[in-house]
Each structure stands twice: as C-alpha cells, then as structure tokens.
Design a protein around this motif. Sequence first.
Motif, PDB file in Angstrom:
ATOM      1  N   PRO A 184       0.921  -1.173   0.172  1.00 52.25           N
ATOM      2  CA  PRO A 184       0.148  -0.047   0.026  1.00 52.25           C
ATOM      3  C   PRO A 184       0.830   1.106   0.051  1.00 52.25           C
ATOM      4  O   PRO A 184       1.839   1.489   0.682  1.00 52.25           O
ATOM      5  N   ARG A 185       0.352   2.284  -0.843  1.00 54.94           N
ATOM      6  CA  ARG A 185       1.023   3.561  -0.567  1.00 54.94           C
ATOM      7  C   ARG A 185       0.052   4.505  -0.424  1.00 54.94           C
ATOM      8  O   ARG A 185      -0.982   4.603  -1.006  1.00 54.94           O
ATOM      9  N   ASP A 186      -0.063   5.283   0.633  1.00 49.73           N
ATOM     10  CA  ASP A 186      -0.749   6.438   1.351  1.00 49.73           C
ATOM     11  C   ASP A 186      -2.100   5.624   1.580  1.00 49.73           C
ATOM     12  O   ASP A 186      -3.074   6.236   0.892  1.00 49.73           O
ATOM     13  N   GLY A 187      -1.970   4.332   1.888  1.00 50.14           N
ATOM     14  CA  GLY A 187      -3.232   3.884   2.220  1.00 50.14           C
ATOM     15  C   GLY A 187      -4.022   2.971   1.166  1.00 50.14           C
ATOM     16  O   GLY A 187      -5.227   2.399   1.120  1.00 50.14           O
ATOM     17  N   ARG A 188      -3.149   2.940  -0.187  1.00 53.18           N
ATOM     18  CA  ARG A 188      -4.033   2.404  -1.065  1.00 53.18           C
ATOM     19  C   ARG A 188      -3.093   1.260  -1.884  1.00 53.18           C
ATOM     20  O   ARG A 188      -1.815   1.634  -2.068  1.00 53.18           O
ATOM     21  N   ILE A 189      -3.830   0.221  -2.099  1.00 56.58           N
ATOM     22  CA  ILE A 189      -3.116  -0.854  -2.967  1.00 56.58           C
ATOM     23  C   ILE A 189      -3.768  -0.888  -4.450  1.00 56.58           C
ATOM     24  O   ILE A 189      -4.845  -0.792  -4.772  1.00 56.58           O
ATOM     25  N   ASP A 190      -2.716  -0.522  -5.259  1.00 58.92           N
ATOM     26  CA  ASP A 190      -2.861  -0.640  -6.850  1.00 58.92           C
ATOM     27  C   ASP A 190      -3.586  -1.958  -7.330  1.00 58.92           C
ATOM     28  O   ASP A 190      -2.558  -2.850  -7.242  1.00 58.92           O
ATOM     29  N   LEU A 377       4.705  -7.773  12.039  1.00 57.21           N
ATOM     30  CA  LEU A 377       4.100  -6.596  10.825  1.00 57.21           C
ATOM     31  C   LEU A 377       5.084  -5.467  11.193  1.00 57.21           C
ATOM     32  O   LEU A 377       5.319  -4.758  10.042  1.00 57.21           O
ATOM     33  N   LEU A 378       5.067  -4.975  12.277  1.00 57.24           N
ATOM     34  CA  LEU A 378       5.865  -3.793  12.614  1.00 57.24           C
ATOM     35  C   LEU A 378       7.258  -3.873  12.825  1.00 57.24           C
ATOM     36  O   LEU A 378       8.078  -2.691  12.753  1.00 57.24           O
ATOM     37  N   ARG A 379       7.746  -5.268  12.739  1.00 58.49           N
ATOM     38  CA  ARG A 379       9.413  -5.179  13.117  1.00 58.49           C
ATOM     39  C   ARG A 379      10.074  -4.618  11.741  1.00 58.49           C
ATOM     40  O   ARG A 379       9.994  -4.711  10.769  1.00 58.49           O
ATOM     41  N   GLY A 380      10.977  -3.840  12.163  1.00 56.07           N
ATOM     42  CA  GLY A 380      11.857  -2.884  11.537  1.00 56.07           C
ATOM     43  C   GLY A 380      11.331  -1.653  11.093  1.00 56.07           C
ATOM     44  O   GLY A 380      11.855  -0.951  10.537  1.00 56.07           O
ATOM     45  N   THR A 381      10.284  -1.176  11.927  1.00 67.13           N
ATOM     46  CA  THR A 381       9.745   0.113  11.490  1.00 67.13           C
ATOM     47  C   THR A 381       9.774   1.077  12.562  1.00 67.13           C
ATOM     48  O   THR A 381       9.574   2.215  12.370  1.00 67.13           O
ATOM     49  N   GLY A 382      10.684   0.725  13.659  1.00 68.43           N
ATOM     50  CA  GLY A 382      10.891   1.673  14.623  1.00 68.43           C
ATOM     51  C   GLY A 382       9.985   1.688  15.756  1.00 68.43           C
ATOM     52  O   GLY A 382       9.058   0.852  15.624  1.00 68.43           O
ATOM     53  N   PRO A 383      10.458   2.129  16.982  1.00 67.06           N
ATOM     54  CA  PRO A 383       9.710   1.993  18.169  1.00 67.06           C
ATOM     55  C   PRO A 383       8.250   2.573  18.280  1.00 67.06           C
ATOM     56  O   PRO A 383       7.968   3.471  17.243  1.00 67.06           O
ATOM     57  N   PHE A 419      -4.497   0.483  23.845  1.00 71.25           N
ATOM     58  CA  PHE A 419      -4.697  -0.586  22.718  1.00 71.25           C
ATOM     59  C   PHE A 419      -5.069   0.208  21.200  1.00 71.25           C
ATOM     60  O   PHE A 419      -4.802  -0.140  20.513  1.00 71.25           O
ATOM     61  N   ALA A 420      -6.040   1.060  21.646  1.00 69.03           N
ATOM     62  CA  ALA A 420      -6.626   1.849  20.518  1.00 69.03           C
ATOM     63  C   ALA A 420      -5.329   2.931  19.808  1.00 69.03           C
ATOM     64  O   ALA A 420      -5.299   2.710  18.659  1.00 69.03           O
ATOM     65  N   HIS A 421      -4.482   3.371  20.726  1.00 65.16           N
ATOM     66  CA  HIS A 421      -3.391   4.208  20.191  1.00 65.16           C
ATOM     67  C   HIS A 421      -2.556   3.283  19.515  1.00 65.16           C
ATOM     68  O   HIS A 421      -1.890   3.834  18.413  1.00 65.16           O
ATOM     69  N   VAL A 422      -2.089   2.083  19.978  1.00 68.18           N
ATOM     70  CA  VAL A 422      -1.217   1.192  18.965  1.00 68.18           C
ATOM     71  C   VAL A 422      -1.976   0.798  18.029  1.00 68.18           C
ATOM     72  O   VAL A 422      -1.264   0.575  16.830  1.00 68.18           O
ATOM     73  N   ALA A 423      -3.200   0.287  17.891  1.00 66.08           N
ATOM     74  CA  ALA A 423      -3.913  -0.056  16.805  1.00 66.08           C
ATOM     75  C   ALA A 423      -3.751   1.058  15.720  1.00 66.08           C
ATOM     76  O   ALA A 423      -3.474   0.705  14.413  1.00 66.08           O
ATOM     77  N   LYS A 424      -3.727   2.344  16.066  1.00 67.64           N
ATOM     78  CA  LYS A 424      -3.896   3.179  15.022  1.00 67.64           C
ATOM     79  C   LYS A 424      -2.627   3.444  14.407  1.00 67.64           C
ATOM     80  O   LYS A 424      -2.608   3.624  13.145  1.00 67.64           O
ATOM     81  N   GLN A 425      -1.539   3.396  15.250  1.00 66.01           N
ATOM     82  CA  GLN A 425      -0.080   3.628  14.500  1.00 66.01           C
ATOM     83  C   GLN A 425       0.116   2.490  13.747  1.00 66.01           C
ATOM     84  O   GLN A 425       0.939   2.704  12.826  1.00 66.01           O
ATOM     85  N   ALA A 426      -0.140   1.265  14.446  1.00 66.62           N
ATOM     86  CA  ALA A 426       0.178   0.243  13.357  1.00 66.62           C
ATOM     87  C   ALA A 426      -0.718   0.107  12.119  1.00 66.62           C
ATOM     88  O   ALA A 426      -0.188   0.054  11.089  1.00 66.62           O
ATOM     89  N   PHE A 427      -1.791   0.643  12.185  1.00 69.56           N
ATOM     90  CA  PHE A 427      -2.378   0.914  10.802  1.00 69.56           C
ATOM     91  C   PHE A 427      -1.948   1.648   9.732  1.00 69.56           C
ATOM     92  O   PHE A 427      -1.905   1.507   8.732  1.00 69.56           O
ATOM     93  N   ASP A 428      -1.607   2.862  10.633  1.00 65.72           N
ATOM     94  CA  ASP A 428      -0.927   4.103   9.762  1.00 65.72           C
ATOM     95  C   ASP A 428       0.416   3.566   9.241  1.00 65.72           C
ATOM     96  O   ASP A 428       0.744   4.010   7.834  1.00 65.72           O
ATOM     97  N   ARG A 429       1.138   2.561   9.882  1.00 68.54           N
ATOM     98  CA  ARG A 429       2.432   2.346   9.126  1.00 68.54           C
ATOM     99  C   ARG A 429       2.353   1.213   8.069  1.00 68.54           C
ATOM    100  O   ARG A 429       3.040   1.093   7.240  1.00 68.54           O
ATOM    101  N   LEU A 430       1.275   0.135   8.310  1.00 67.79           N
ATOM    102  CA  LEU A 430       0.970  -0.583   7.395  1.00 67.79           C
ATOM    103  C   LEU A 430       0.350  -0.095   6.202  1.00 67.79           C
ATOM    104  O   LEU A 430       0.650  -0.702   5.099  1.00 67.79           O
ATOM    105  N   SER A 431      -0.242   1.026   6.198  1.00 65.35           N
ATOM    106  CA  SER A 431      -0.872   1.710   5.117  1.00 65.35           C
ATOM    107  C   SER A 431       0.176   2.339   4.194  1.00 65.35           C
ATOM    108  O   SER A 431      -0.086   2.547   3.048  1.00 65.35           O
ATOM    109  N   ASP A 432       1.227   2.335   4.872  1.00 65.38           N
ATOM    110  CA  ASP A 432       2.446   3.079   3.784  1.00 65.38           C
ATOM    111  C   ASP A 432       3.712   2.681   4.462  1.00 65.38           C
ATOM    112  O   ASP A 432       4.604   3.253   4.976  1.00 65.38           O
ATOM    113  N   PRO A 433       3.966   1.372   3.967  1.00 63.26           N
ATOM    114  CA  PRO A 433       5.225   0.656   4.721  1.00 63.26           C
ATOM    115  C   PRO A 433       6.541   1.411   4.261  1.00 63.26           C
ATOM    116  O   PRO A 433       6.620   2.047   3.143  1.00 63.26           O
ATOM    117  N   ARG A 434       7.589   1.146   4.979  1.00 63.88           N
ATOM    118  CA  ARG A 434       8.931   1.619   4.355  1.00 63.88           C
ATOM    119  C   ARG A 434       9.379   1.133   3.483  1.00 63.88           C
ATOM    120  O   ARG A 434       8.931  -0.145   3.129  1.00 63.88           O
TER     121      ARG A 434
END
Length: 643
Positions: A184-190, A377-383, A419-434
């Motif tokens: 995904p890039r900016d939350g979108r999968i082509d 899923l978040l491994r390697g994305t930073g703290p 839990f909600a705060h972590v879930a939001k961060q996880a979603f944001d990072r996965l929506s635009d992975p490194r």
Amino acid sequence: MTHPGWGDKWAGAPQFTAQPARRSGSELLERAPELPDGAPARPPRRREPFWNGRRRRALRIVLWAAVVALLLLAVTVGWAAVDALRARAALSDAAAGVTALREDVLAGDTDGLEARLSGIQEDARRAHDATRGPHWSVARELPGTGPTAEAIATMSEVVDELARGALPDLARSAELVDPGTFAPRDGRIDLEPLRKVAPDVVRADRSVELAAERVGRLDGAMLPQVTAAVAELRAQIDGLRSTTATAARAADVLPPLLGAEGPRDYLVLVQNPAEPRALGGIAGTVLLLRAVDGTVTLADQLPGGTLGPYDEPVLPLTPDERSVLGAGGEVGRWMQNVTMTPDFPRTAELARTMWMRETGQRVDGVLTTDPVTLAALLRGTGPVEIAEGRRVAPDELADYLLHDVYFEHEEPRAQDMIFAHVAKQAFDRLSDPREGGEADMIAALAESARQGRLLVWSSDDAVNRRLAGTVLDGSLTGVRGDSPVVGVFTQGINMAKIAYYLDTEVDVAVVAERRDGSRELDVTVTYTSRVPEGGAGVMPEYFVGYGEKNPGEIRLRSLVYAPAGGWVAGAYSGDQEIGLTPKKQGEFSVASRDIELSPGATVSVTYAMITGKRQSGDIILRVTPGPRPADITISDDLLGRAE
C-alpha cells in the motif's frame, strides 16, 4: 521353348505333350520284371508327404523369427534403459531448477528468472526427447518393464509441459507479483497489476493441478529408483501447487475484498491470547476497516468489552454448542467470547450480528489478528509510541500488550486507550510501509496465517469457497481431502490474563492402521505454567483474576476434536486412565477436560483417538495460538497394526 530369363537350369526342361492313354492295373503287372524264385518281394518305396517337409521348414522359420524377436526385444529394452538414465539425469536437473525457481518467485527475486526458466526448459526437453521413439512404445507395453517405462515417460512429458506452460506463466506473474508492487502507498493498493496477472496465475494453477493428477495416477511394480523419483516429483509438484494455488486465489479474491466492485466494510477482531479462547483469545479490540477500490481506511474502533453482554445469545445456539462451549450461551452474549467456538465462520456470524445490533451497520466480512501478528508486521519500522514519553520496540510490543501494560496501568479504561493508540499507529504504518520492508511484511502475514492468528471470512460465498481449505479459512472441518484434521483448543476459565505464562505442546502419533482404512492415534496435550514461584503475590489483581482462591493458578478447559467420522476412545495421564464424558459438536466427537496448573506445574493428557475411514493422508493439526507458538510434533511411525 523357354524364356531366356529362366536360365540354364530350365534349358532342358521337356515340353508339355499329350499324355498317353492310361493302362489298367493288370497290364502293368504283366510288364513288371519277374523276380528269382524265393526272393522277397521288394516293398514299394515310401515317399515322405509333401506337407511334413513344409512343417519342418515352417518350424525353423518360427524359431529363427523368435530368436530375432528376442534379440530385437533385448536391444529395445537396452536402448530404453540407456535413454531412461539420460531422462532421469535430465529430470533431476529440471527438478532442482523448479525448486530454485519457486524459491525465487516466493522471495520476489525476479532478476534471474528468465535464465533459470530457460535452463529448466532445456533439461525438460532433453528428458522428453529421451523417452520418445518406437522402442519406448514397445517398452511401455511390456509386462515387466511397462510400469517403469510408463512412469519415466509420463514424468518426462509432465515436466516438459510444465516447463513450456505453467512455469513461464508463473515467471511472468512473478514479475508483477513483487511484494513492492502490491504494497500500500498512502493507504491504497494498486489493483491493476493484480488484474493483469490473474489470467497467468489461474492458467498456471490449472496446469499444475492437471500435472499432479497425472503423476498421482502412476502405479504398478516399478524399479525402486523410479518409485523414489515419482515420489520426489509428486512432492515437487505439490510444493509448486501450493504456490500457484495461493497466487490464483489471491488474484481471484483480493480485488473484490479490497473494494474493486464497490465499498466493503470489515470487522477486525484483535484477540488477546493471554486470556485464551479456542481461536486465540478474547476479542479485546474491534476495528472497522473500509475498503474502496484498493484504498483502506480505519473507520472505527471499540473495546470488545463494550459490546455486550446481552440477555440472550444474539443468534440461536444449538444444544451441542451449549454443551461444549457453555450452557449459559456465553459465546453468543459477549463480543469478547465469540472466539470460544473453533469454527471461525460461526464466530464471524455472531460478531457481525452483535455489531449490527450496536451500530445498525451490516459488515461484509470479519478478520482476526492479535498482538503477536502486529508486532511481527511492525518489525523494522522503529519504536511504537505507547504514551507520551513511553516508546516500545516492535520486538517487545507483543510482551508489552499481553503483560506489561497491566502492570503499568491497572485501570481497564487506560489499557483500552493504549490498545486503541497502538492499533492506530500500526494501521498507519502498514498503510504506507517503509521502502524495502514489503517482503518482510508479507512473510510476517504468512507466518501468522500458518499459526492460525490470521483468519478471513466474507459474506460473499464465492470468496469463502476460494478460501476453503487454506490457512485463512478457520472452518471447523474434520477432514481435508484424505487428510484427517485433529483439533486441540484451549478455553481460559480464569477471568484474567494469567495465561500469558501458559505454554502448550501437542504430540500426535499414529499407533495403528485398521482394516477399514482408519487409523488409531495417540494425541498427547501438555500444558506448562511459567508463572514464577511466589510471583503471583506482586501481580495486579486484574492480571491474576479477581477473587481467585489460588492467585497465580492457571485454570483452563482443554477441548480435543476427533477427525470427521472418528471418535475419542479414551484418555489417560501417565499409566492412569481418565474418565471422559463424551460430547458432540455437530458431527464431531469432542473430549473436554478441565485442568488446573499451579505455578511451575506441568499436566499431560493423552487422548486415544480413531480417525474416519479412508483417511490416509498427512495428519493436519489445528491448535489454539497462544502468546508463544505451540510446540507441535506429528509422527506417522507405526508402533503396531490392528489385526
């Protein structure tokens, strides 16, 4: 006169003239010479019948023909044997190339695919050419060599067809199915590359399926080396099929799941395995995702504890469900408890109905995940930020969410906010992975799915049919093909998070085969408490459980499901037999046992089990995923055979 071409032999041949008149027998006797007195009459000379000489000549011809035929047969078999060695060497080279090609495709390494494919095609062509010709047609029909020759020729044909068809399709797919292509890039999968690759992967999967069927039909008395080669090729094709089948399903189901045909809404149940339920743990957090043409957004999220309890189950429960999962209907009265059933489609129906009751919104599907998956899923994305000034590395995130948070924040409301705060961060990072992290993300998802932490259900039956039998399915099924499915599930009895310290080990051994095609199994389930001695006294009450008589004790219910058509025959611990109350859930035989583990204790129970008839395939084991992966051993070594 004679013809000049008849030669000297015919030069003096008499001309045909009119025959003289026949004399009577008496006249001939009168002309016979007289013999001296007393001389014995000379018997007439017996001439050998004409047909008897012809028979001897015919016999000699037949014998010579047989000798020639045997010589030709020996030459044919020898010729085929030499070609068979050539074909075997070429097939071995091709098999090594197929393995490497598959690994490159799975790793997304597309640089050398063209050269590797060319090498496989050349090896396959050599094998195919070596098993063609009239001598192979003869060898395939002979009683002694027929099965061996047929197997070698068929394997050569199959590999050559794969090299010219399925493998090029798979290679073309790999060029497009690079993990980076679908990140995904900016939350979108082509979705366009997926649409392009769909025909290739579907065609490749069909070709591999047909190849598997052809090789699967090879049978008969073959040479040991050829039998081993057939088994190896079957394994190679099975491995290739797992790749093509997965790709074909993805190409078929991902576009509609991601909203290519209209908006789709999904519930995500984030389970907490520190408080076990059959599918993993209580549904601690519920997310609502919305997908529109490949764009996925986080639309809503609620703590699981805010959905319910209801006075009555939101859907009617069967008597079997109440008997096995709880007479009070807990599975249908709390969102946190919908994962009590090991049948994920049933979980999805209950969760969907509860969400509809609370929000008025009908969702299009349900998924599960847990903190172990999020951390991977978040491994390697930073703290990950937990709170202001508090950050946790991804490698430590699962332990924090399953353990540490309850020590830092004793109030459930504060825990839910984290839990909600972590879930939001996880979603944001996965929506635009490194950049470059896409392959790691795909690998983490695959491993989570294999452990049963990632399940998918859709309201579209066509999608569910494509997911059936995969690790994403989660249906309660006791057989897949000819493979028996054994289920070992854990329900926590404590209303606590103390099962964070629970380790599970399952050993399945085939102990006998029966005449009706069923098998006898010993299924040994071992639970170990890692609660430190004396440590429970300093643990928060919310973590060990309110009102527990023995704080630090892990109380759980073990549910063991026999394969379809089979049953649990008994159980024992050590040398002592354990009484069981037989239960059924639908068509499945279930053994239920409550277990109490004091800190540091281990309890082991072995269940004697009979599979259904004609279930000779590899045993499949489903186990509740815990805070750590279960230790699983499956052994097919027979210790005895039924009379």
